[in-house]
Design a protein around this motif. Structure first.
Motif, PDB file in Angstrom:
ATOM      1  N   PHE A  22      69.562  22.097  14.268  1.00  0.00           N
ATOM      2  CA  PHE A  22      69.315  20.836  14.967  1.00  0.00           C
ATOM      3  C   PHE A  22      68.902  21.083  16.413  1.00  0.00           C
ATOM      4  O   PHE A  22      67.957  20.472  16.916  1.00  0.00           O
ATOM      5  CB  PHE A  22      70.541  19.919  14.924  1.00  0.00           C
ATOM      6  CG  PHE A  22      70.380  18.738  15.828  1.00  0.00           C
ATOM      7  CD1 PHE A  22      69.509  17.710  15.491  1.00  0.00           C
ATOM      8  CD2 PHE A  22      71.056  18.665  17.033  1.00  0.00           C
ATOM      9  CE1 PHE A  22      69.314  16.632  16.344  1.00  0.00           C
ATOM     10  CE2 PHE A  22      70.875  17.592  17.887  1.00  0.00           C
ATOM     11  CZ  PHE A  22      70.003  16.569  17.543  1.00  0.00           C
ATOM     12  N   LYS A  23      69.571  21.983  17.085  1.00  0.00           N
ATOM     13  CA  LYS A  23      69.274  22.256  18.489  1.00  0.00           C
ATOM     14  C   LYS A  23      67.923  22.942  18.681  1.00  0.00           C
ATOM     15  O   LYS A  23      67.412  22.992  19.790  1.00  0.00           O
ATOM     16  CB  LYS A  23      70.392  23.079  19.119  1.00  0.00           C
ATOM     17  CG  LYS A  23      71.651  22.257  19.322  1.00  0.00           C
ATOM     18  CD  LYS A  23      72.732  23.025  20.020  1.00  0.00           C
ATOM     19  CE  LYS A  23      73.929  22.116  20.275  1.00  0.00           C
ATOM     20  NZ  LYS A  23      74.993  22.801  20.988  1.00  0.00           N
ATOM     21  N   ASN A  24      67.338  23.450  17.593  1.00  0.00           N
ATOM     22  CA  ASN A  24      66.026  24.091  17.665  1.00  0.00           C
ATOM     23  C   ASN A  24      64.880  23.170  17.250  1.00  0.00           C
ATOM     24  O   ASN A  24      63.753  23.623  17.099  1.00  0.00           O
ATOM     25  CB  ASN A  24      66.000  25.352  16.803  1.00  0.00           C
ATOM     26  CG  ASN A  24      66.752  26.479  17.457  1.00  0.00           C
ATOM     27  OD1 ASN A  24      66.711  26.647  18.670  1.00  0.00           O
ATOM     28  ND2 ASN A  24      67.454  27.255  16.664  1.00  0.00           N
ATOM     29  N   ILE A  25      65.150  21.872  17.062  1.00  0.00           N
ATOM     30  CA  ILE A  25      64.088  20.925  16.711  1.00  0.00           C
ATOM     31  C   ILE A  25      63.074  20.869  17.848  1.00  0.00           C
ATOM     32  O   ILE A  25      63.440  20.831  19.019  1.00  0.00           O
ATOM     33  CB  ILE A  25      64.674  19.517  16.462  1.00  0.00           C
ATOM     34  CG1 ILE A  25      65.454  19.504  15.158  1.00  0.00           C
ATOM     35  CG2 ILE A  25      63.574  18.464  16.428  1.00  0.00           C
ATOM     36  CD1 ILE A  25      66.135  18.187  14.879  1.00  0.00           C
ATOM     37  N   ASN A  26      61.829  20.862  17.487  1.00  0.00           N
ATOM     38  CA  ASN A  26      60.743  20.774  18.457  1.00  0.00           C
ATOM     39  C   ASN A  26      60.783  19.397  19.130  1.00  0.00           C
ATOM     40  O   ASN A  26      60.583  18.386  18.463  1.00  0.00           O
ATOM     41  CB  ASN A  26      59.418  20.982  17.732  1.00  0.00           C
ATOM     42  CG  ASN A  26      58.238  20.944  18.677  1.00  0.00           C
ATOM     43  OD1 ASN A  26      58.349  20.581  19.843  1.00  0.00           O
ATOM     44  ND2 ASN A  26      57.085  21.320  18.165  1.00  0.00           N
ATOM     45  N   PRO A  27      61.003  19.331  20.427  1.00  0.00           N
ATOM     46  CA  PRO A  27      61.109  18.027  21.100  1.00  0.00           C
ATOM     47  C   PRO A  27      59.822  17.221  21.038  1.00  0.00           C
ATOM     48  O   PRO A  27      59.840  16.008  21.181  1.00  0.00           O
ATOM     49  CB  PRO A  27      61.487  18.373  22.539  1.00  0.00           C
ATOM     50  CG  PRO A  27      61.219  19.807  22.705  1.00  0.00           C
ATOM     51  CD  PRO A  27      61.223  20.435  21.352  1.00  0.00           C
ATOM     52  N   GLU A  28      58.671  17.854  20.810  1.00  0.00           N
ATOM     53  CA  GLU A  28      57.426  17.110  20.659  1.00  0.00           C
ATOM     54  C   GLU A  28      57.381  16.382  19.319  1.00  0.00           C
ATOM     55  O   GLU A  28      56.697  15.380  19.173  1.00  0.00           O
ATOM     56  CB  GLU A  28      56.236  18.044  20.794  1.00  0.00           C
ATOM     57  CG  GLU A  28      56.087  18.604  22.199  1.00  0.00           C
ATOM     58  CD  GLU A  28      54.991  19.633  22.302  1.00  0.00           C
ATOM     59  OE1 GLU A  28      54.254  19.839  21.326  1.00  0.00           O
ATOM     60  OE2 GLU A  28      54.874  20.248  23.375  1.00  0.00           O
ATOM     61  N   GLU A  29      58.101  16.915  18.338  1.00  0.00           N
ATOM     62  CA  GLU A  29      58.121  16.300  17.010  1.00  0.00           C
ATOM     63  C   GLU A  29      59.059  15.093  16.973  1.00  0.00           C
ATOM     64  O   GLU A  29      58.801  14.118  16.292  1.00  0.00           O
ATOM     65  CB  GLU A  29      58.559  17.338  15.982  1.00  0.00           C
ATOM     66  CG  GLU A  29      58.484  16.874  14.560  1.00  0.00           C
ATOM     67  CD  GLU A  29      58.789  17.978  13.572  1.00  0.00           C
ATOM     68  OE1 GLU A  29      59.050  17.632  12.419  1.00  0.00           O
ATOM     69  OE2 GLU A  29      58.792  19.162  13.946  1.00  0.00           O
TER      70      GLU A  29
END
Length: 93
Positions: A22-29
């Motif tokens: 979860f903490k590695n989710i791409n913030p642009e996505e």
């Protein structure tokens, strides 16, 4: 070892893995993916699913934020019997 035994034996590691993904989710996505509280909710063994390859382990986290944009969100991580990534979903409520 079967999926049920793996799930029972490695419960805390599975929750830790879900938080890591979860903490590695791409913030642009996903917009605004910062949450104040992450709550481990459930782990299940999926034996049949319409669009997730099975059998696999499903891990659910409930995410909370204290501003009013998104009060609650659910994150689902699916891994196979080797604890390798299958799929993930982030559902805002």
């Amino acid at each position: 070892m079967n999926l049920l035994e793996t799930t029972i034996r490695d419960k805390e590691e599975l929750y830790t893995l879900a938080v890591k993904y979860f903490k590695n989710i791409n913030p642009e996505e996903y917009e605004n993916v910062k949450f104040d509280t992450i709550i481990p909710k459930s782990i299940s063994v999926l034996t049949d699913h319409d669009f997730i390859p099975t059998p696999c382990i499903g891990i659910k986290l409930e995410l909370h934020r204290h501003d009013k944009l998104y009060n609650r969100c659910n994150y689902f991580l699916y891994v196979d019997e080797n604890i390798e990534f299958v799929d993930e979903f982030l559902i805002f409520e």
